[in-house]
Design a protein around this motif. Structure first.
Motif, PDB file in Angstrom:
ATOM      1  N   GLN A 203      63.022  -5.544 -10.782  1.00  0.00           N
ATOM      2  CA  GLN A 203      61.771  -5.743 -10.734  1.00  0.00           C
ATOM      3  C   GLN A 203      61.407  -5.521  -9.530  1.00  0.00           C
ATOM      4  O   GLN A 203      61.538  -6.341  -8.123  1.00  0.00           O
ATOM      5  CB  GLN A 203      61.451  -7.162 -11.053  1.00  0.00           C
ATOM      6  N   ALA A 204      60.967  -4.244  -8.988  1.00  0.00           N
ATOM      7  CA  ALA A 204      60.567  -3.631  -7.729  1.00  0.00           C
ATOM      8  C   ALA A 204      59.387  -4.397  -6.889  1.00  0.00           C
ATOM      9  O   ALA A 204      59.516  -4.390  -5.562  1.00  0.00           O
ATOM     10  CB  ALA A 204      60.492  -2.143  -7.981  1.00  0.00           C
ATOM     11  N   LEU A 205      58.494  -5.074  -7.590  1.00  0.00           N
ATOM     12  CA  LEU A 205      57.519  -5.716  -6.801  1.00  0.00           C
ATOM     13  C   LEU A 205      57.969  -6.956  -6.091  1.00  0.00           C
ATOM     14  O   LEU A 205      57.491  -6.967  -4.983  1.00  0.00           O
ATOM     15  CB  LEU A 205      56.350  -6.058  -8.020  1.00  0.00           C
ATOM     16  N   ASP A 206      58.539  -8.153  -6.726  1.00  0.00           N
ATOM     17  CA  ASP A 206      58.688  -9.086  -5.963  1.00  0.00           C
ATOM     18  C   ASP A 206      59.988  -9.236  -5.228  1.00  0.00           C
ATOM     19  O   ASP A 206      60.424 -10.438  -4.829  1.00  0.00           O
ATOM     20  CB  ASP A 206      58.845 -10.263  -7.178  1.00  0.00           C
ATOM     21  N   GLY A 207      60.782  -8.156  -4.932  1.00  0.00           N
ATOM     22  CA  GLY A 207      61.937  -8.271  -4.271  1.00  0.00           C
ATOM     23  C   GLY A 207      63.377  -8.177  -4.874  1.00  0.00           C
ATOM     24  O   GLY A 207      64.152  -9.206  -4.910  1.00  0.00           O
ATOM     25  N   GLU A 208      63.639  -7.336  -5.756  1.00  0.00           N
ATOM     26  CA  GLU A 208      64.928  -6.939  -6.299  1.00  0.00           C
ATOM     27  C   GLU A 208      64.993  -5.473  -6.242  1.00  0.00           C
ATOM     28  O   GLU A 208      64.322  -4.580  -6.506  1.00  0.00           O
ATOM     29  CB  GLU A 208      64.626  -7.320  -8.122  1.00  0.00           C
ATOM     30  N   GLY A 209      66.340  -5.213  -5.777  1.00  0.00           N
ATOM     31  CA  GLY A 209      66.673  -3.623  -5.845  1.00  0.00           C
ATOM     32  C   GLY A 209      66.903  -3.247  -4.150  1.00  0.00           C
ATOM     33  O   GLY A 209      66.695  -4.036  -3.299  1.00  0.00           O
ATOM     34  N   PRO A 210      66.687  -1.735  -4.141  1.00  0.00           N
ATOM     35  CA  PRO A 210      66.539  -1.279  -2.768  1.00  0.00           C
ATOM     36  C   PRO A 210      65.223  -1.410  -2.062  1.00  0.00           C
ATOM     37  O   PRO A 210      64.187  -1.884  -2.558  1.00  0.00           O
ATOM     38  CB  PRO A 210      66.514   0.249  -3.066  1.00  0.00           C
ATOM     39  N   PHE A 211      65.548  -1.480  -0.616  1.00  0.00           N
ATOM     40  CA  PHE A 211      64.131  -1.598   0.060  1.00  0.00           C
ATOM     41  C   PHE A 211      63.445  -0.203  -0.174  1.00  0.00           C
ATOM     42  O   PHE A 211      63.984   0.774  -0.690  1.00  0.00           O
ATOM     43  CB  PHE A 211      64.374  -1.896   1.526  1.00  0.00           C
ATOM     44  N   SER A 212      62.363  -0.048   0.209  1.00  0.00           N
ATOM     45  CA  SER A 212      61.517   0.988   0.148  1.00  0.00           C
ATOM     46  C   SER A 212      60.380   1.118   1.347  1.00  0.00           C
ATOM     47  O   SER A 212      60.695   0.539   2.306  1.00  0.00           O
ATOM     48  CB  SER A 212      60.422   0.854  -1.054  1.00  0.00           C
ATOM     49  N   PRO A 213      59.430   2.331   1.415  1.00  0.00           N
ATOM     50  CA  PRO A 213      58.445   2.242   2.423  1.00  0.00           C
ATOM     51  C   PRO A 213      57.942   1.214   3.165  1.00  0.00           C
ATOM     52  O   PRO A 213      57.766   0.854   4.299  1.00  0.00           O
ATOM     53  CB  PRO A 213      57.597   3.307   2.036  1.00  0.00           C
ATOM     54  N   GLU A 214      57.764   0.098   2.201  1.00  0.00           N
ATOM     55  CA  GLU A 214      57.068  -1.221   2.560  1.00  0.00           C
ATOM     56  C   GLU A 214      57.565  -2.353   1.941  1.00  0.00           C
ATOM     57  O   GLU A 214      56.973  -3.396   2.147  1.00  0.00           O
ATOM     58  CB  GLU A 214      55.604  -1.014   2.435  1.00  0.00           C
ATOM     59  N   ARG A 215      58.419  -2.328   1.189  1.00  0.00           N
ATOM     60  CA  ARG A 215      59.305  -3.517   0.556  1.00  0.00           C
ATOM     61  C   ARG A 215      60.526  -4.014   1.009  1.00  0.00           C
ATOM     62  O   ARG A 215      61.504  -2.793   1.097  1.00  0.00           O
ATOM     63  CB  ARG A 215      59.128  -3.344  -1.030  1.00  0.00           C
ATOM     64  N   SER A 216      61.074  -5.014   1.092  1.00  0.00           N
ATOM     65  CA  SER A 216      62.351  -5.632   1.603  1.00  0.00           C
ATOM     66  C   SER A 216      63.311  -5.166   0.613  1.00  0.00           C
ATOM     67  O   SER A 216      64.397  -5.098   0.891  1.00  0.00           O
ATOM     68  CB  SER A 216      62.246  -6.728   2.163  1.00  0.00           C
ATOM     69  N   GLY A 217      62.955  -5.220  -0.865  1.00  0.00           N
ATOM     70  CA  GLY A 217      63.826  -5.384  -1.799  1.00  0.00           C
ATOM     71  C   GLY A 217      64.663  -6.624  -1.749  1.00  0.00           C
ATOM     72  O   GLY A 217      64.167  -7.661  -1.368  1.00  0.00           O
ATOM     73  N   SER A 218      65.815  -6.588  -2.299  1.00  0.00           N
ATOM     74  CA  SER A 218      67.021  -7.729  -2.412  1.00  0.00           C
ATOM     75  C   SER A 218      67.326  -8.083  -1.016  1.00  0.00           C
ATOM     76  O   SER A 218      67.487  -7.256  -0.195  1.00  0.00           O
ATOM     77  CB  SER A 218      68.044  -7.540  -3.197  1.00  0.00           C
ATOM     78  N   LEU A 219      66.973  -9.422  -0.609  1.00  0.00           N
ATOM     79  CA  LEU A 219      67.277  -9.902   0.749  1.00  0.00           C
ATOM     80  C   LEU A 219      68.300 -11.102   0.652  1.00  0.00           C
ATOM     81  O   LEU A 219      68.530 -11.642  -0.245  1.00  0.00           O
ATOM     82  CB  LEU A 219      66.198 -10.659   1.337  1.00  0.00           C
ATOM     83  N   PRO A 220      69.055 -11.314   1.635  1.00  0.00           N
ATOM     84  CA  PRO A 220      70.012 -12.326   1.682  1.00  0.00           C
ATOM     85  C   PRO A 220      69.392 -13.673   1.554  1.00  0.00           C
ATOM     86  O   PRO A 220      68.606 -14.033   2.385  1.00  0.00           O
ATOM     87  CB  PRO A 220      70.832 -12.300   3.168  1.00  0.00           C
ATOM     88  N   MET A 221      69.752 -14.433   0.392  1.00  0.00           N
ATOM     89  CA  MET A 221      68.888 -15.379   0.124  1.00  0.00           C
ATOM     90  C   MET A 221      68.827 -16.632   1.009  1.00  0.00           C
ATOM     91  O   MET A 221      67.724 -17.155   1.296  1.00  0.00           O
ATOM     92  CB  MET A 221      68.992 -15.847  -1.497  1.00  0.00           C
ATOM     93  N   ASN A 222      69.979 -16.982   1.720  1.00  0.00           N
ATOM     94  CA  ASN A 222      70.054 -18.270   2.096  1.00  0.00           C
ATOM     95  C   ASN A 222      69.375 -18.116   3.691  1.00  0.00           C
ATOM     96  O   ASN A 222      68.577 -18.773   4.137  1.00  0.00           O
ATOM     97  CB  ASN A 222      71.481 -18.507   2.760  1.00  0.00           C
ATOM     98  N   GLN A 223      69.376 -16.731   4.197  1.00  0.00           N
ATOM     99  CA  GLN A 223      68.686 -16.439   5.400  1.00  0.00           C
ATOM    100  C   GLN A 223      67.029 -16.339   5.100  1.00  0.00           C
ATOM    101  O   GLN A 223      66.220 -16.995   5.863  1.00  0.00           O
ATOM    102  CB  GLN A 223      68.873 -15.004   5.935  1.00  0.00           C
ATOM    103  N   PHE A 224      66.519 -15.975   4.025  1.00  0.00           N
ATOM    104  CA  PHE A 224      65.365 -16.023   3.434  1.00  0.00           C
ATOM    105  C   PHE A 224      64.833 -17.571   3.339  1.00  0.00           C
ATOM    106  O   PHE A 224      63.677 -17.755   3.770  1.00  0.00           O
ATOM    107  CB  PHE A 224      65.170 -15.203   2.424  1.00  0.00           C
ATOM    108  N   LEU A 225      65.728 -18.321   2.591  1.00  0.00           N
ATOM    109  CA  LEU A 225      65.060 -19.780   2.487  1.00  0.00           C
ATOM    110  C   LEU A 225      64.983 -20.508   3.777  1.00  0.00           C
ATOM    111  O   LEU A 225      64.375 -21.290   3.999  1.00  0.00           O
ATOM    112  CB  LEU A 225      66.317 -20.471   1.556  1.00  0.00           C
TER     113      LEU A 225
END
Length: 356
Positions: A203-225
């Motif tokens: 699901q590329a829109l909300d943060g799953e998978g590779p980063f892209s030109p303007e999306r972060s993709g999957s991030l380390p969850m604990n750091q994000f929290l």
């Protein structure tokens, strides 16, 4: 030869194209100013305005509206659907207006298409393969906690059209192939196409998978929290980190993949590392998707705007060409994809489905 009108609304523009059969005879990207759009409270309220702009543009080009046989609108955020062509009915109109699965300019596609069809006396208008196409297997929906569920939102229109194009180019049927299709554009979505169904996709829109030109993709969850509860950021700030200020924008200050590629070729070590990291993450996603198909893959297809970049494609291939043959179909021609579906309607090659 039947004439087709394809309509693809964006946030600040509406792209239209006329096809005679599969031949594109007219295309126009109509820009809308902030002042023009600011008079509307919701996206749905814009459709009469945008419809009138389209009809005036076509009339100015001396294109007879009554010469149009099929009207296709870009599919919006309606209910999750199986892939295919759908007649725009009253229920779909209601869901597009209310933003059943979210507010986005693509919701206007079906509204405008049906409205123009009504004006010129066509019985029906259609959408095909909207972004919420959902053919995922139950096992793919498990996210890891019962409060959450993986969802299918991806570049369905382009992935399906390119898959059919690949099949035709190789004298085969899409429904007989197993494909890994990776769309690389503003977001990156990688779908496992098993005999005509996308049984899993990030699901590329909300943060799953590779980063892209303007999306972060999957991030380390604990750091994000920790960032979420640090007091430094609002919810809107965190959403911007996911979509808008991530990827190339965050690291390089630009969402221009070509600029990153050029800087890498000129020896900028930061740009070179970033492009290699992009290729690395895309390749990892392709490998993950290959597992879904148990390695039984006829081809891996790279598509989307970034697939025009030969250096980044070469980087990706170095990681994945041992898995399956790699085919490159650069670009995202949504208009041609809609025309392809319209021609299947005209030729009786597709069953028109009812939205319910």
């Amino acid at each position: 030869m039947k004439r087709i009108l394809a309509i693809n609304p964006g946030a600040t523009s509406t792209k239209i194209a006329i096809f005679d059969g599969s031949e594109k005879v007219f295309v126009k990207n109509i820009k809308h100013s902030t002042e023009e759009l600011s008079q509307f409270t919701t996206i749905a309220e814009q459709y009469p305005f945008r419809r009138d702009v389209i009809t005036k543009e076509l009339e100015a080009e001396k294109i007879d509206l009554h010469s149009i046989s099929v009207i296709m609108g870009r599919g919006g955020l309606v209910k999750p659907l199986k892939s295919g062509v759908y007649r725009i009915n009253d229920l779909m109109i209601e869901h597009l207006k209310q933003g059943y699965n979210g507010q986005h300019a693509c919701n206007l596609g079906g509204l405008i298409a049906k409205s123009i069809a009504d004006v010129i006396g066509l019985k029906d208008a259609f959408i095909a393969d909207p972004v919420i196409v959902d053919e995922m297997e139950p096992v793919a929906r498990i996210a890891g906690h019962p409060e959450f569920e993986r969802k299918s939102i991806f570049h369905a229109l382009n992935q399906k059209a390119i898959s059919r194009m690949y099949a035709k180019d190789n004298g085969k049927k899409y429904e007989d192939l197993n494909l890994v299709v990776c769309h690389m554009g503003g977001g990156v979505s990688c779908g496992a196409h098993q005999k005509g169904r996308v049984i899993d996709v990030n699901q590329a829109l909300d943060g799953e998978g590779p980063f892209s030109p303007e999306r972060s993709g999957s991030l380390p969850m604990n750091q994000f929290l920790k960032a979420c509860f640090s007091g430094k950021y609002t919810m809107e700030d965190m959403q911007k980190i996911l979509v808008g200020n991530g990827g190339y924008v965050g690291y390089f200050g630009s969402n221009d993949a070509l600029a990153v590629e050029k800087a890498a070729q000129e020896g900028d070590p930061k740009a070179e590392l970033l492009e290699e990291a992009f290729a690395y993450q895309v390749a990892k996603q392709i490998g993950e998707t290959a597992v879904v198909l148990k390695g039984q893959i006829d081809a891996i297809i790279l598509t989307g705007g970034i697939a025009y970049g030969k250096p980044v494609v070469a980087r990706i291939k170095r990681y994945i060409d041992w898995i399956a043959p790699v085919a490159v179909y650069p670009g995202e021609d949504e208009m041609a994809a809609m025309a392809l579906n319209a021609n299947m309607i005209i030729n009786g090659e597709v069953e028109i489905q009812e939205y319910e």
